[in-house]
Design an enzyme around this catalytic site. Sequence first.
Site, mmCIF file in Angstrom:
data_model
loop_
_atom_site.group_PDB
_atom_site.id
_atom_site.type_symbol
_atom_site.label_atom_id
_atom_site.label_comp_id
_atom_site.label_asym_id
_atom_site.label_seq_id
_atom_site.Cartn_x
_atom_site.Cartn_y
_atom_site.Cartn_z
ATOM 1 N N GLN A 1 29.406 13.673 -43.678
ATOM 2 C CA GLN A 1 28.882 14.457 -44.956
ATOM 3 C C GLN A 1 29.201 15.721 -44.602
ATOM 4 O O GLN A 1 29.707 16.604 -45.461
ATOM 5 C CB GLN A 1 27.641 14.579 -45.143
ATOM 6 N N GLU A 2 29.206 16.554 -43.458
ATOM 7 C CA GLU A 2 29.479 17.917 -43.169
ATOM 8 C C GLU A 2 30.983 18.102 -43.401
ATOM 9 O O GLU A 2 31.326 19.246 -43.990
ATOM 10 C CB GLU A 2 29.019 18.185 -41.733
#
Length: 708
Positions: free
Chosen positions: A583-584
């Site tokens: 996600q990051e």
Amino acid sequence: MKLLPKRHSTAVSRRWRNWLLLALAPVLVMVGAIVARQYWSAPPLETLYPLTLEVPPQRRAQLEEWAQAKDPLKRDRARYLLAVDALRHNAPQESLRWLENLEATYRPMAARILLLRSDAYRQAGQGRKATQTWQQLIRDYGKEPEAAVALLNLQQPDRAIAQFPQHPAVVNYVHTQLQNSPDHVPYLKLVARYGLYLKDYGTYLEILRQRYPQELTPADWEAIAFGYWEKMQYAPAAAAYDRAPQTPLNRYRVGRGRQLSNDTSGAIAAYQDLVQRFPNTQEAALAQLRLARLASSPAGRLPLLAIALKLATNSQSSAIAADVLLEQYRTYRELGNETAAQRTQQQLLQTYGGSTAAAELRWQLAEAAAQQRQWQTAQRWVGELLKLNPNSEIAPRAAFWLGKWLGEAGGLQAQTAAWRSLISQYPHSYYGWRAASLLQQPVGTFTTLRQQHPRIDRDRAHPLPLSAGSPTLQELYLLGQTQDAWQRWQWEFQNRVTPTAAEQLTDGLIRLGVGEYLDGIFMLENLFVRARNEPDTATFFESIQRDPRFWYALYPLPYWDIVQKWSAARKLNPLLVMALIRQESRFEPDIRSVVGATGLMQLMPDTATWIADQLSLSDFSLEDPEDNIRLGTWYFDYTHNRYQQNTLLALASYNAGPGNVSDWLQRFDASDGDRFIETIPFPETYGYVKRVLENYWNYLQLYTTPRD
């Protein structure tokens, strides 16, 4: 593709040849069918794929056995891989032995084989034979992209540029020339059109835009605009699209680019211009809807929405028409005109009942009923949503909360049935994980996720076949020659602005194959959006999204050894760390956010320095995967410890900071984690927590095996 040299023939010989072809036609068709079945039937992924993952010494014995097989396809593939391996280990004579006459039988790879053979000759110091092989390649396969490499090696760059401007070898050659002569305008134009993957690509766009605007045609401006758009530099993209050919899409991107770069007045002017120039297009309808949303008051919004509805209807843009009606409904509610709101509600649900907008409205009505504890009404609206909008993004959420509401109304058996149905129908969603967790399945909870130690099975992922591209591209991809496949795809992929769903899937898979995870995952995930709005894409994507191989591609495990190492050191669930990294940063080690967060786990430099002090670490680089994951896992452990091992709060703190989370804990009741998430006031953090946990749920399902 020319297979044999041309020969002169007389009229008599031509008549004889034509008669012979007619007589042999049935035989040729039969032989062609046999060859087609041989090469284009489903490839033996289960046997070949594991070998593509092994290093050459480990796979050599198996490949040598296959090289003697009676099956021609297995034999040819094995010989090709053995030749590649030998060349990479500086054994050109061995490579030449495996390549001998291979092009005669391994037809899809003939041009590649000649290119490989020329490299072997060159490595062996046999320059004359290398030159002869490049010449043969150009003579027999001059229209194949491999000819571009041959032309460059034969010192014919102008011809290579003229015939294959988009080939990466040509682009790289031009890029090298620009290092010495950065003002060569034709080369700058070529890089602007075809060099998006270059690290200093933006520099060349700026040189063209600022130094040579008078030498650019509208088509040049369109290429420059697309490059800026792909790099998400919306202000210069809008300026370039303004000078590109005046198409509805280009005019729309002028307005949207200005809006995304906070030039509201410029966006309004561009949208108005689009509506005036191209009134009967989907882009005009969407522009008019955006004009309505930019209106300064609800009363001023209504007449603009009326025009948008007319434009959407005239252009047969049903999804936009539905969005307009939803906007009208909300505006009437905002103005307190319930009669008009009811009329608009009825029109939306009756005319566009299967739209995303209709799903949003049904969910809004269900939530309102549930807040009033009108359980039957809420259940009816969710039932309609799941029946008429089953593929909408909001459907899993509605199904989950239906189970919650049924439980609150005392229907525990109905709640269990609703959640089991949710898990079955939406197995990859965040809400599927929540349902499984609340049904006490062994999938972890908000407070036990970090302690989970799943047993990982990494050998279960076989590649999803490409859905577009030439037979040569398919073979390269299947053989694990991902860099070669990527190079060929850059030549084959012509429709970059409006790709078909099959082309987009292929592009995503090939990008993932060479480690371009950010763009690769985007290309795959965007297919869900397209499927909800494009019937043709929905049909194509229906079987794809049921194929486990698609999900393995969507959830890869790069840097797994490092993640596993530092997760173990911090006593963190490694799949949870992988989910956070996905996600990051989408696994991009040198990515940097607009605020300066850097690397795989997106650490701010000041935070990283503070962490390094705690670890007595004096030397580190946030762009180094080892250092970044070492520091990031320490901080993820820290946020867990701060919130009593509650992963929900740890994730919220990782994204929004501990100060904001402390504030929310004072303002909102956190005893029910599901309701607490719904109260998070930051849209980014609200989505972030759910997406990381959804990532975890998919990794858990894909890569774990039950413990004995």
